[in-house]
Design a protein around this motif. Structure first.
Motif, PDB file in Angstrom:
ATOM      1  N   GLN A 199      69.046   4.302 -42.328  1.00 42.88           N
ATOM      2  CA  GLN A 199      68.469   5.419 -41.341  1.00 42.88           C
ATOM      3  C   GLN A 199      68.374   6.487 -42.081  1.00 42.88           C
ATOM      4  N   PRO A 200      69.083   7.035 -43.030  1.00 45.66           N
ATOM      5  CA  PRO A 200      68.913   8.284 -44.024  1.00 45.66           C
ATOM      6  C   PRO A 200      67.588   8.365 -44.484  1.00 45.66           C
ATOM      7  N   LEU A 201      66.972   7.282 -44.713  1.00 48.43           N
ATOM      8  CA  LEU A 201      65.560   7.315 -45.548  1.00 48.43           C
ATOM      9  C   LEU A 201      64.673   7.845 -44.731  1.00 48.43           C
ATOM     10  N   PHE A 202      64.726   7.475 -43.300  1.00 48.69           N
ATOM     11  CA  PHE A 202      63.680   7.506 -42.180  1.00 48.69           C
ATOM     12  C   PHE A 202      63.894   8.481 -41.042  1.00 48.69           C
ATOM     13  N   VAL A 203      65.002   9.232 -40.833  1.00 49.93           N
ATOM     14  CA  VAL A 203      65.618   9.909 -39.796  1.00 49.93           C
ATOM     15  C   VAL A 203      64.557  11.179 -39.725  1.00 49.93           C
ATOM     16  N   ALA A 204      64.337  11.775 -40.876  1.00 50.44           N
ATOM     17  CA  ALA A 204      63.574  12.949 -40.700  1.00 50.44           C
ATOM     18  C   ALA A 204      62.142  12.741 -40.292  1.00 50.44           C
ATOM     19  N   TYR A 222      63.287   7.993 -33.032  1.00 46.90           N
ATOM     20  CA  TYR A 222      63.240   6.546 -33.184  1.00 46.90           C
ATOM     21  C   TYR A 222      64.869   6.040 -33.286  1.00 46.90           C
ATOM     22  N   PHE A 223      65.658   6.824 -33.943  1.00 51.48           N
ATOM     23  CA  PHE A 223      66.901   6.383 -34.318  1.00 51.48           C
ATOM     24  C   PHE A 223      67.917   6.925 -33.369  1.00 51.48           C
ATOM     25  N   ILE A 224      69.040   5.948 -33.061  1.00 48.49           N
ATOM     26  CA  ILE A 224      70.218   6.270 -32.321  1.00 48.49           C
ATOM     27  C   ILE A 224      71.174   7.056 -33.027  1.00 48.49           C
ATOM     28  N   PRO A 225      71.531   8.311 -32.431  1.00 50.27           N
ATOM     29  CA  PRO A 225      72.472   9.204 -33.368  1.00 50.27           C
ATOM     30  C   PRO A 225      73.690   8.500 -33.272  1.00 50.27           C
ATOM     31  N   ARG A 227      69.683  -0.759 -39.040  1.00 50.93           N
ATOM     32  CA  ARG A 227      69.429  -2.011 -39.891  1.00 50.93           C
ATOM     33  C   ARG A 227      68.285  -2.283 -40.547  1.00 50.93           C
ATOM     34  N   ILE A 228      68.445  -3.026 -41.520  1.00 51.36           N
ATOM     35  CA  ILE A 228      67.125  -3.645 -42.230  1.00 51.36           C
ATOM     36  C   ILE A 228      67.125  -4.940 -41.626  1.00 51.36           C
ATOM     37  N   VAL A 229      65.834  -5.285 -41.237  1.00 49.29           N
ATOM     38  CA  VAL A 229      65.471  -6.623 -40.747  1.00 49.29           C
ATOM     39  C   VAL A 229      64.419  -7.225 -41.809  1.00 49.29           C
ATOM     40  N   GLU A 230      64.451  -8.195 -42.278  1.00 47.50           N
ATOM     41  CA  GLU A 230      63.247  -8.764 -42.778  1.00 47.50           C
ATOM     42  C   GLU A 230      62.814  -9.917 -42.068  1.00 47.50           C
ATOM     43  N   LEU A 231      61.213 -10.082 -41.990  1.00 53.70           N
ATOM     44  CA  LEU A 231      60.702 -10.949 -41.528  1.00 53.70           C
ATOM     45  C   LEU A 231      59.858 -11.988 -42.618  1.00 53.70           C
ATOM     46  N   SER A 232      60.098 -13.138 -42.755  1.00 54.43           N
ATOM     47  CA  SER A 232      59.391 -13.771 -44.158  1.00 54.43           C
ATOM     48  C   SER A 232      58.816 -15.273 -43.697  1.00 54.43           C
ATOM     49  N   ALA A 233      57.917 -15.501 -44.420  1.00 56.78           N
ATOM     50  CA  ALA A 233      57.372 -16.659 -44.541  1.00 56.78           C
ATOM     51  C   ALA A 233      57.118 -17.467 -45.948  1.00 56.78           C
ATOM     52  N   ASP A 234      57.008 -18.687 -46.113  1.00 57.49           N
ATOM     53  CA  ASP A 234      57.116 -19.410 -47.338  1.00 57.49           C
ATOM     54  C   ASP A 234      57.765 -19.115 -48.213  1.00 57.49           C
TER      55      ASP A 234
END
Length: 337
Positions: free
Chosen positions: A316-321, A326-329, A131-138
Motif C-alpha cells: 500500500q505505501p508504494l501506491f496510496v499517493a 482505491y485503498f482502504i484506510p 496485499r500483493i496478488v500474483e497471477l501466473s501461467a507456465d
C-alpha cells in the motif's frame, strides 16, 4: 445506497466482468524475522520439502505438481508477502493486465517472466488493503510424490484466511475483479471464496486491521490428517485448536503456530462444489457449527492472538499517493495512517 453514493474509502472497484479466470491457489509467500527457523519447522516437522534456497530465502513444495507452495523470506516482522494464483495461459496474464489498468487497479509488476524459483510468466497486482496478488501461467512443474510409508505430508495449500477491515468491499474485489465466487458466509463475520471446485481457497475475516489470519495445508485423507497431528505431537507440538470439523466447508481442522508465531492448519475433506446445485448459505456462529464433531474445544488465547496478527500494509505505501480512492484506510486505533 448505490456504490456511487458510498464514501470513497468504502466504494468497491466495479467492473463489468472479471479480469481473469483463476484456476487454483498456487502458493503463499511469507516474510518472517528468522526464515531459517521457519524453514526447519516446515521441512523437518510440518512435512514440506525444500526444493530451492538462496541465502535466507527458501521455497518448499508439497506432494502436488506445483514447484512450491511456500516461499519464505526475511523481513523485520511477520507479513504476507504474496498470494499466487494460477491462470491458464500467458495471454490471459496479458489480458488481465490491460483490464486492471482500465479499471484502475494498481499493478506492481507488469506481465513478464517471473523472477522467483518457480519461474513462469505473470504479473503482480495490489488489492484494496495492500496485499500483493500474483497471477501466473507456465510455471515450473515437479512430479507428484507419493509419501513413503506412513509419513503424513500435505498435498497442497488448501486456503488462506485474510483479516480485513472491510469484508464487503474486499469480497467485492475478489469476486468482481478476480472472478471468485462466494460459497458461504459465517454471519457477516467471515466469507468463503472459491475459484474451482474446492469450497474455499480464500476466506475473509472481519477484523480491526488487515493481516494474515492463517494458512491451511490439505492432507490427502483424514487418516493422513490424524497422522500429521500425531507426528507433531511426537515433536512436542500440540494443537492450539482441534482436531475438529468445521461447518462451512465441512473440512477437518487442527491449528498450530510456527516458530515465527504464524498460524498454520492441517485440513482434509474440504467440501466440493457442484456449480449447478450449490446454494450459498449463511451459517450461524455457534460452537456446534464451528466444530461439528464437538471435539476441538475452544481455541487457545495464544492462537487467537496469533490469528489476529499485526497490521500489514503490504504494498500500500508504494501506491496510496497515486491511488487515493482505491485503498482502504487502516484504522487509527492501531497507529497506522
Amino acid at each position: 445506497m448505490t456504490a456511487d453514493h458510498l464514501p470513497v474509502h468504502r466504494r468497491p472497484v466495479l467492473t463489468d466482468r472479471p479480469v481473469c479466470a483463476l484456476r487454483s491457489l498456487r502458493s503463499v509467500a511469507l516474510t518472517v524475522p528468522d526464515p531459517s527457523a521457519a524453514r526447519d519447522f516446515y521441512h523437518e516437522v510440518w512435512g514440506l520439502t525444500t526444493v530451492e534456497e538462496d541465502g535466507d530465502r527458501f521455497w518448499l513444495r508439497a506432494t502436488g505438481t506445483d514447484h512450491h507452495v511456500l516461499d519464505l523470506r526475511r523481513g523485520d516482522h511477520n507479513a504476507l508477502g504474496r498470494i499466487s494464483f494460477a491462470v491458464g495461459t500467458p495471454r490471459e496474464v496479458d489480458d488481465a493486465a490491460r483490464a486492471l489498468h482500465r479499471i484502475g487497479v494498481p499493478v506492481l509488476r507488469e506481465p513478464g517472466p517471473l523472477d522467483h524459483a518457480g519461474g513462469g510468466y505473470g504479473l503482480r497486482l495490489v488489492d484494496p488493503e495492500g496485499r500483493i496478488v500474483e497471477l501466473s501461467a507456465d510455471t515450473y512443474a515437479v512430479p507428484a510424490q507419493e509419501p513413503a510409508g506412513r509419513r503424513a505430508i500435505p498435498r497442497k495449500i488448501a486456503h488462506v484466511v485474510l483479516n480485513t477491515t472491510d469484508i464487503e468491499r474486499t469480497a467485492a474485489f475478489y469476486t468482481q475483479v478476480l472472478g471468485m465466487k462466494i460459497s458461504d458466509w459465517s454471519e457477516r463475520q467471515m466469507t468463503f471464496l472459491r475459484c474451482n471446485s474446492d469450497h474455499h481457497v480464500i476466506a475473509l475475516n472481519q477484523a480491526p486491521w488487515a493481516s494474515l489470519n492463517h494458512v491451511a495445508y490439505e492432507m490427502p485423507s483424514i487418516d493422513h490428517f490424524m497422522r500429521g497431528i500425531g507426528s507433531l505431537r511426537a515433536h512436542g507440538i500440540s494443537p492450539q485448536w482441534g482436531p475438529g470439523r468445521h461447518g462451512p466447508g465441512d473440512n477437518t481442522f487442527s491449528y498450530f503456530t510456527d516458530p515465527a508465531g504464524l498460524v498454520c492448519e492441517y485440513t482434509s475433506e474440504v467440501a466440493q462444489i457442484d456449480e449447478d446445485s450449490w446454494l450459498c448459505r449463511t451459517w450461524r456462529r455457534t460452537p456446534e457449527l464451528s466444530d461439528q464433531w464437538g471435539t476441538a474445544g475452544a481455541p487457545t488465547t495464544s492462537v487467537r492472538t496469533a490469528m489476529a496478527g499485526i497490521p500489514d500494509l503490504g504494498a500500500q505505501p508504494l501506491f496510496v499517493a497515486d491511488h487515493p480512492d482505491y485503498f482502504i484506510p487502516m484504522p487509527e486505533t492501531v497507529g497506522v495512517s
